[in-house]
Motif scaffolding. Structure first.
Motif, PDB file in Angstrom:
ATOM      1  N   LEU A 144     -10.820   6.068 -14.772  1.00 49.27           N
ATOM      2  CA  LEU A 144     -10.647   7.236 -13.908  1.00 49.27           C
ATOM      3  C   LEU A 144     -10.294   6.805 -12.488  1.00 49.27           C
ATOM      4  O   LEU A 144      -9.357   7.343 -11.867  1.00 49.27           O
ATOM      5  N   ALA A 145     -11.015   5.821 -11.959  1.00 51.88           N
ATOM      6  CA  ALA A 145     -10.753   5.341 -10.595  1.00 51.88           C
ATOM      7  C   ALA A 145      -9.356   4.753 -10.487  1.00 51.88           C
ATOM      8  O   ALA A 145      -8.644   4.974  -9.496  1.00 51.88           O
ATOM      9  N   ASP A 146      -8.941   4.024 -11.517  1.00 53.54           N
ATOM     10  CA  ASP A 146      -7.608   3.403 -11.487  1.00 53.54           C
ATOM     11  C   ASP A 146      -6.502   4.448 -11.577  1.00 53.54           C
ATOM     12  O   ASP A 146      -5.468   4.325 -10.917  1.00 53.54           O
ATOM     13  N   GLU A 147      -6.713   5.487 -12.404  1.00 54.02           N
ATOM     14  CA  GLU A 147      -5.703   6.537 -12.493  1.00 54.02           C
ATOM     15  C   GLU A 147      -5.561   7.264 -11.155  1.00 54.02           C
ATOM     16  O   GLU A 147      -4.438   7.588 -10.729  1.00 54.02           O
ATOM     17  N   GLN A 148      -6.678   7.520 -10.498  1.00 56.87           N
ATOM     18  CA  GLN A 148      -6.616   8.165  -9.187  1.00 56.87           C
ATOM     19  C   GLN A 148      -5.868   7.289  -8.185  1.00 56.87           C
ATOM     20  O   GLN A 148      -5.056   7.783  -7.396  1.00 56.87           O
ATOM     21  N   ALA A 149      -6.149   5.981  -8.223  1.00 56.03           N
ATOM     22  CA  ALA A 149      -5.483   5.064  -7.296  1.00 56.03           C
ATOM     23  C   ALA A 149      -3.987   4.969  -7.589  1.00 56.03           C
ATOM     24  O   ALA A 149      -3.165   4.921  -6.661  1.00 56.03           O
ATOM     25  N   GLU A 150      -3.612   4.926  -8.870  1.00 53.22           N
ATOM     26  CA  GLU A 150      -2.187   4.829  -9.226  1.00 53.22           C
ATOM     27  C   GLU A 150      -1.431   6.087  -8.796  1.00 53.22           C
ATOM     28  O   GLU A 150      -0.307   6.011  -8.286  1.00 53.22           O
ATOM     29  N   ALA A 151      -2.052   7.251  -9.003  1.00 54.72           N
ATOM     30  CA  ALA A 151      -1.413   8.494  -8.568  1.00 54.72           C
ATOM     31  C   ALA A 151      -1.218   8.498  -7.057  1.00 54.72           C
ATOM     32  O   ALA A 151      -0.165   8.910  -6.547  1.00 54.72           O
TER      33      ALA A 151
ATOM     34  N   THR B 208      -0.866   5.871  -5.152  1.00 51.00           N
ATOM     35  CA  THR B 208       0.189   4.906  -4.833  1.00 51.00           C
ATOM     36  C   THR B 208       1.566   5.529  -4.997  1.00 51.00           C
ATOM     37  O   THR B 208       2.440   5.372  -4.131  1.00 51.00           O
ATOM     38  N   TYR B 209       1.781   6.259  -6.076  1.00 51.77           N
ATOM     39  CA  TYR B 209       3.085   6.905  -6.283  1.00 51.77           C
ATOM     40  C   TYR B 209       3.348   7.974  -5.219  1.00 51.77           C
ATOM     41  O   TYR B 209       4.493   8.156  -4.788  1.00 51.77           O
ATOM     42  N   ARG B 210       2.302   8.665  -4.804  1.00 51.81           N
ATOM     43  CA  ARG B 210       2.509   9.665  -3.743  1.00 51.81           C
ATOM     44  C   ARG B 210       2.849   8.996  -2.418  1.00 51.81           C
ATOM     45  O   ARG B 210       3.690   9.493  -1.651  1.00 51.81           O
ATOM     46  N   TYR B 211       2.191   7.863  -2.123  1.00 54.29           N
ATOM     47  CA  TYR B 211       2.522   7.129  -0.896  1.00 54.29           C
ATOM     48  C   TYR B 211       3.983   6.678  -0.921  1.00 54.29           C
ATOM     49  O   TYR B 211       4.693   6.774   0.082  1.00 54.29           O
ATOM     50  N   LEU B 212       4.417   6.167  -2.067  1.00 55.37           N
ATOM     51  CA  LEU B 212       5.799   5.715  -2.192  1.00 55.37           C
ATOM     52  C   LEU B 212       6.767   6.887  -2.046  1.00 55.37           C
ATOM     53  O   LEU B 212       7.840   6.749  -1.445  1.00 55.37           O
ATOM     54  N   ALA B 213       6.397   8.044  -2.609  1.00 53.83           N
ATOM     55  CA  ALA B 213       7.268   9.214  -2.533  1.00 53.83           C
ATOM     56  C   ALA B 213       7.464   9.674  -1.092  1.00 53.83           C
ATOM     57  O   ALA B 213       8.535  10.199  -0.743  1.00 53.83           O
TER      58      ALA B 213
ATOM     59  N   ASN C 267      -5.130  -2.356  -8.053  1.00 50.75           N
ATOM     60  CA  ASN C 267      -4.732  -1.017  -7.627  1.00 50.75           C
ATOM     61  C   ASN C 267      -5.044  -0.761  -6.157  1.00 50.75           C
ATOM     62  O   ASN C 267      -4.304  -0.042  -5.483  1.00 50.75           O
ATOM     63  N   ARG C 268      -6.111  -1.358  -5.649  1.00 50.62           N
ATOM     64  CA  ARG C 268      -6.388  -1.225  -4.209  1.00 50.62           C
ATOM     65  C   ARG C 268      -5.300  -1.911  -3.398  1.00 50.62           C
ATOM     66  O   ARG C 268      -4.845  -1.399  -2.367  1.00 50.62           O
ATOM     67  N   LEU C 269      -4.856  -3.089  -3.881  1.00 52.41           N
ATOM     68  CA  LEU C 269      -3.790  -3.808  -3.189  1.00 52.41           C
ATOM     69  C   LEU C 269      -2.482  -3.023  -3.233  1.00 52.41           C
ATOM     70  O   LEU C 269      -1.768  -2.915  -2.213  1.00 52.41           O
ATOM     71  N   LEU C 270      -2.156  -2.444  -4.392  1.00 53.78           N
ATOM     72  CA  LEU C 270      -0.941  -1.645  -4.504  1.00 53.78           C
ATOM     73  C   LEU C 270      -0.968  -0.463  -3.538  1.00 53.78           C
ATOM     74  O   LEU C 270       0.028  -0.156  -2.885  1.00 53.78           O
ATOM     75  N   GLY C 271      -2.121   0.198  -3.453  1.00 47.52           N
ATOM     76  CA  GLY C 271      -2.229   1.332  -2.545  1.00 47.52           C
ATOM     77  C   GLY C 271      -2.057   0.920  -1.099  1.00 47.52           C
ATOM     78  O   GLY C 271      -1.381   1.602  -0.314  1.00 47.52           O
ATOM     79  N   LEU C 272      -2.639  -0.218  -0.728  1.00 43.26           N
ATOM     80  CA  LEU C 272      -2.509  -0.711   0.649  1.00 43.26           C
ATOM     81  C   LEU C 272      -1.058  -1.037   0.969  1.00 43.26           C
ATOM     82  O   LEU C 272      -0.536  -0.653   2.031  1.00 43.26           O
ATOM     83  N   LEU C 273      -0.382  -1.735   0.062  1.00 46.11           N
ATOM     84  CA  LEU C 273       1.019  -2.090   0.292  1.00 46.11           C
ATOM     85  C   LEU C 273       1.901  -0.850   0.338  1.00 46.11           C
ATOM     86  O   LEU C 273       2.851  -0.774   1.130  1.00 46.11           O
ATOM     87  N   ALA C 274       1.615   0.123  -0.520  1.00 44.92           N
ATOM     88  CA  ALA C 274       2.422   1.345  -0.540  1.00 44.92           C
ATOM     89  C   ALA C 274       2.272   2.109   0.770  1.00 44.92           C
ATOM     90  O   ALA C 274       3.246   2.662   1.295  1.00 44.92           O
ATOM     91  N   ARG C 275       1.057   2.153   1.320  1.00 49.07           N
ATOM     92  CA  ARG C 275       0.840   2.858   2.592  1.00 49.07           C
ATOM     93  C   ARG C 275       1.532   2.158   3.742  1.00 49.07           C
ATOM     94  O   ARG C 275       2.076   2.798   4.643  1.00 49.07           O
ATOM     95  N   ARG C 276       1.509   0.818   3.716  1.00 52.21           N
ATOM     96  CA  ARG C 276       2.043   0.054   4.851  1.00 52.21           C
ATOM     97  C   ARG C 276       3.551  -0.174   4.759  1.00 52.21           C
ATOM     98  O   ARG C 276       4.241  -0.159   5.767  1.00 52.21           O
ATOM     99  N   PHE C 277       4.057  -0.397   3.536  1.00 49.91           N
ATOM    100  CA  PHE C 277       5.442  -0.832   3.400  1.00 49.91           C
ATOM    101  C   PHE C 277       6.289   0.099   2.522  1.00 49.91           C
ATOM    102  O   PHE C 277       7.391   0.460   2.891  1.00 49.91           O
ATOM    103  N   GLY C 278       5.792   0.471   1.352  1.00 55.69           N
ATOM    104  CA  GLY C 278       6.570   1.307   0.462  1.00 55.69           C
ATOM    105  C   GLY C 278       7.840   0.650  -0.030  1.00 55.69           C
ATOM    106  O   GLY C 278       8.857   1.303  -0.220  1.00 55.69           O
TER     107      GLY C 278
END
Length: 374
Positions: free
Chosen positions: A27-34, A36-41, A84-95
């Motif tokens: 559940l936590a990973d699905e929330q984080a992945e979603a 991440t995709y929103r940050y990229l969008a 997934n935490r790393l992906l979210g951080l990178l998506a917020r900072r760089f995308g």
């Protein structure tokens, strides 16, 4: 019939604590992945934005599946995995495309196909998501492929060639000052060669494009041509037009027709100039390409020389130089692996093996022809 997203797998007896913990992690990973995709969008528009938001929505459906299984325990917070935490951080900072490349690998490693608690539709979703993200990452790779190729090629060339030079000179027993001078000379020689070569290459490509561009001489010459021996047809046939199309275009040029039926050979010279300018913009400028290659090569070639710049010498300088270059080769190889969707570790080790293998050859030659021990 396999269960859908709205259906849970067949009920079992009360789930174990290990199962509940695993579901909470999912559940936590699905929330984080979603997320991440929103940050990229947020950093994209048009079709890419819509695709990323659709992926986030799909992860949200998976999230609801685990919420139903967990019941009240779904509200107990749990941290997403480090990946997934790393992906979210990178998506917020760089995308950037690097995030998409990492996300592609993450989607390809989904555990749902082996977990009876997940539905078959969810497992299929994750497989499709990998292909969707691969497609998005491919777009990004295409956009940066030219500059990235030049950067990796230049930096690795500098790393390997100057390390090989420093190893060879160092193994002969030469003084640290001489090794340092050799390393600096190798850096400058290689960087100047790379820069000059890239400048000549790009300039030559631009000149070839310029020479290949049709001129507008037909506009002024057409009126004086012999209609019965119309050599203008040969011009258009040489440019790749069929005989019928060439004859029609020649008639246009000679004023027999008023239409402009083939925009590829427009009667408007300024549009030809604009199209040519776009081609040259894609190729780039000779000076820019030369400076970039000079800098990329220098950034790699300086690393093997660093121990000698700080006054080290002998075997310790050789070892430290190899270690520094090895780290750099692992890093560049890993980046290549990430962008290609392959294993970063395998690509990094491949770069390391090639680089240190070349240095070992020159080091052995230095020992063979050396004048004394290090």
């Amino acid at each position: 019939m396999p269960p859908t997203h709205g259906q849970s797998p067949p009920e079992r007896s009360k789930p174990t604590s290990a199962e509940r913990r695993r579901w909470r992690q999912y559940l936590a990973d699905e929330q984080a992945e979603a997320a991440t995709y929103r940050y990229l969008a947020e950093r994209r528009d048009g079709e890419e934005r819509d695709i990323l938001l659709a992926l986030a929505e799909a992860e949200g459906r998976h999230e609801e599946h685990w919420r139903r299984l967990l019941g009240p325990e779904a509200d107990k917070p749990m941290r997403p995995s480090f990946r997934n935490r790393l992906l979210g951080l990178l998506a917020r900072r760089f995308g950037s495309v690097f995030v998409l490349a990492l996300a592609q690998r993450a989607e390809g490693r989904s555990p749902y196909s082996d977990d009876p608690s997940a539905t078959s539709a969810m497992a299929a979703d994750e497989q499709i998501h990998e292909e969707v993200v691969r497609g998005l990452a491919t777009r990004g790779r295409t956009r940066l492929s030219g500059n990235f190729r030049a950067a990796v090629f230049g930096a690795n060339d500098g790393l390997v060639s100057n390390l090989a030079l420093v190893m060879a000179i160092g193994a002969t027993g030469a003084s640290s000052t001489f090794v340092l001078f050799s390393g600096i000379a190798g850096l400058l020689a290689g960087a100047l060669s790379m820069g000059a070569g890239e400048y000549v290459s790009v300039r030559s490509q631009r000149e070839l494009l310029e020479a290949s561009r049709p001129t507008q001489v037909t506009l002024s010459a057409a009126k004086s041509l012999d209609i019965d021996a119309n050599e203008l047809v040969l011009v258009y046939r040489a440019r790749g037009m069929s005989r019928e199309a060439a004859e029609h275009r020649a008639a246009e040029r000679m004023g027999l027709y008023t239409c402009d039926c083939d925009p590829s050979l427009s009667l408007q010279p300024e549009k030809m100039q604009e199209a040519s300018g776009e081609d040259h913009e894609t190729v780039g400028t000779g000076i820019g390409a030369g400076l970039s290659s000079f800098c990329f090569f220098s950034s790699g070639a300086i690393i093997p020389v660093l121990p000698y710049l700080f006054g080290m010498g002998g075997l310790s300088a050789v070892v430290l130089s190899c270690v520094l270059v090895g780290i750099a080769l692992l890093l560049t190889g890993s980046i290549v692996g990430l962008l290609s969707g392959a294993s970063p570790l395998k690509r990094g080790l491949r770069q390391l093996g090639i680089g240190l293998g070349a240095a070992a050859v020159t080091y052995a030659l230095g020992l063979l022809f050396g004048t004394g021990p290090l």
